[in-house]
Design an enzyme around this catalytic site. Structure first.
Site, PDB file in Angstrom:
ATOM      1  N   ASP A 167      40.699  32.241  43.496  1.00  0.00           N
ATOM      2  CA  ASP A 167      41.250  31.641  42.139  1.00  0.00           C
ATOM      3  C   ASP A 167      40.488  31.918  40.952  1.00  0.00           C
ATOM      4  O   ASP A 167      39.116  31.858  40.999  1.00  0.00           O
ATOM      5  CB  ASP A 167      41.085  30.293  42.239  1.00  0.00           C
ATOM      6  CG  ASP A 167      41.831  29.449  40.983  1.00  0.00           C
ATOM      7  OD1 ASP A 167      42.972  29.049  41.161  1.00  0.00           O
ATOM      8  OD2 ASP A 167      41.254  29.404  39.649  1.00  0.00           O
ATOM      9  N   TYR A 214      38.029  33.547  32.405  1.00  0.00           N
ATOM     10  CA  TYR A 214      36.692  33.773  33.121  1.00  0.00           C
ATOM     11  C   TYR A 214      36.141  35.392  33.061  1.00  0.00           C
ATOM     12  O   TYR A 214      34.889  35.323  33.269  1.00  0.00           O
ATOM     13  CB  TYR A 214      36.964  33.456  34.540  1.00  0.00           C
ATOM     14  CG  TYR A 214      37.764  32.040  35.030  1.00  0.00           C
ATOM     15  CD1 TYR A 214      37.690  31.398  33.897  1.00  0.00           C
ATOM     16  CD2 TYR A 214      38.159  31.863  36.066  1.00  0.00           C
ATOM     17  CE1 TYR A 214      38.043  30.019  34.217  1.00  0.00           C
ATOM     18  CE2 TYR A 214      38.576  30.711  36.243  1.00  0.00           C
ATOM     19  CZ  TYR A 214      38.780  29.725  35.237  1.00  0.00           C
ATOM     20  OH  TYR A 214      39.178  28.253  35.582  1.00  0.00           O
ATOM     21  N   LYS A 264      45.231  32.880  35.917  1.00  0.00           N
ATOM     22  CA  LYS A 264      45.754  32.254  34.856  1.00  0.00           C
ATOM     23  C   LYS A 264      45.990  32.700  33.629  1.00  0.00           C
ATOM     24  O   LYS A 264      45.181  33.686  33.230  1.00  0.00           O
ATOM     25  CB  LYS A 264      44.978  30.786  34.722  1.00  0.00           C
ATOM     26  CG  LYS A 264      44.537  30.262  36.041  1.00  0.00           C
ATOM     27  CD  LYS A 264      43.767  29.193  35.765  1.00  0.00           C
ATOM     28  CE  LYS A 264      43.125  28.446  37.141  1.00  0.00           C
ATOM     29  NZ  LYS A 264      41.963  29.371  37.388  1.00  0.00           N
ATOM     30  N   HIS A 300      47.348  28.194  31.907  1.00  0.00           N
ATOM     31  CA  HIS A 300      46.270  27.487  31.864  1.00  0.00           C
ATOM     32  C   HIS A 300      45.996  25.967  31.386  1.00  0.00           C
ATOM     33  O   HIS A 300      45.212  25.172  32.030  1.00  0.00           O
ATOM     34  CB  HIS A 300      45.034  28.299  31.488  1.00  0.00           C
ATOM     35  CG  HIS A 300      43.628  28.274  32.038  1.00  0.00           C
ATOM     36  ND1 HIS A 300      42.666  29.426  32.159  1.00  0.00           N
ATOM     37  CD2 HIS A 300      43.177  27.238  32.565  1.00  0.00           C
ATOM     38  CE1 HIS A 300      41.801  28.871  32.622  1.00  0.00           C
ATOM     39  NE2 HIS A 300      41.751  27.503  33.147  1.00  0.00           N
TER      40      HIS A 300
END
Length: 241
Positions: free
Chosen positions: A53, A58, A83, A116
Site C-alpha cells: 500500500d 508518500y 492513492k 486519499h
C-alpha cells in the site's frame, strides 16, 4: 528463504464486491519515518507479503518499483494499492495522475486505486462536486481495466452517502485508521451494510501501542511482540465486522 519459498506463505484474503480478493495483511509505506528499500525487499522475499500500500503523496512509488524488481516476486503475485492526492482531484487530472502512478510503479494497472481524502481543496467547486467528478474518472479507469478495484480513504458516512447518490459504482474499499485506540464502529457497520470492505490502517497507532501497558502485558503472556499483538488484533477484529 527465497522469493519462491516465500510465496508458499499464503495470506488470507477478503472478497470485494466485484469478486476480487485483497490480502488481509499489507505492507504500508509512508513519507513519515523514511522509506526503507531493504525492508520492503525483506517483507516480499522473506515474509511472504504480497500486498503493498502506497500513495503518490508518500513519494516512494518509483522506489517501490525497484524494490519489487529486486525482490524477484512476480507482478501477478502482488496486490498493489496507491492513492490519489486531493491536489489532483478532477476528471482529467485524476486520469493523468493514475497513469503517472502506474508509470512510477512500473505496472500496467493497479489492483486498487483510492481517493486519499474527502476534502478536495478546490476554490471553484464544492467538495461534493469535486468528489463526484473525481469518482467518475475512477469509474472509467475501472471500466477500462486500468484499476481492478477503486475505493476511498478516510471517508465518513456522509461522504459515502453523497457518493452513492452521485455515482454508479459503490467504492469497493474504504481505508480508515483503525486500531485498539480508535474503533469507528458505526462506520464499520455502515460499510458492511453497503458492501464496502472496511480496510484499517495504522494498526500500531503510530507507535502509541508499542508502549501501552496492556499490550506489553499481552505480548509477554503470549510470547509475542507488541506489534504482533496489535496486528493480530486487527486481523481478528474482522470477525466481528
Amino acid at each position: 528463504m527465497s522469493a519462491k519459498a516465500g510465496a508458499k506463505l499464503m495470506c488470507p484474503t477478503v472478497p470485494l464486491s466485484n469478486g476480487r480478493h485483497i490480502p488481509i495483511l499489507g505492507l504500508g509505506t509512508s513519507h513519515f519515518g523514511g522509506y526503507s528499500h531493504s525492508a520492503v525487499v525483506y517483507a516480499l522475499r522473506e515474509c511472504g507479503i504480497r500486498h503493498i500500500d502506497t500513495a503518490k503523496r508518500y513519494g516512494c512509488e518509483s522506489q517501490l518499483q525497484e524494490a519489487i524488481r529486486d525482490s524477484g516476486v512476480a507482478r501477478e503475485e502482488l496486490w498493489i494499492t496507491t492513492k490519489l492526492w486531493p491536489d489532483e482531484y478532477g476528471y482529467q487530472t485524476t486520469k493523468q495522475a493514475c497513469l503517472e502512478s502506474c508509470r512510477r510503479l512500473g505496472v500496467q494497472n493497479l489492483d486498487l486505486y483510492l481517493m486519499h481524502w474527502p476534502d478536495c481543496r478546490s476554490p471553484e467547486k464544492s467538495n461534493r462536486e469535486m468528489r463526484a467528478e473525481t469518482w467518475r474518472a475512477l469509474e472509467e479507469l475501472y471500466d477500462e481495466g486500468v484499476c481492478r478495484a477503486i475505493g476511498v480513504s478516510n471517508f465518513l458516512i456522509p461522504h459515502l452517502e453523497q457518493l452513492k447518490e452521485d455515482c454508479n459504482v459503490v467504492p469497493h474499499v474504504n481505508q480508515v485508521e483503525y486500531h485498539p485506540f480508535y474503533r469507528p464502529q458505526e462506520l464499520v457497520d455502515y460499510c458492511k451494510a453497503e458492501g464496502i470492505v472496511f480496510e484499517g490502517y495504522c494498526p500500531l497507532a503510530k507507535g502509541e501501542s508499542l508502549t501501552h501497558p496492556t499490550i506489553i502485558e499481552l505480548a509477554k503472556k503470549y510470547n509475542r511482540t507488541p506489534s504482533q499483538i496489535c496486528i493480530r488484533w486487527s486481523v481478528q477484529a474482522r470477525r466481528f465486522q
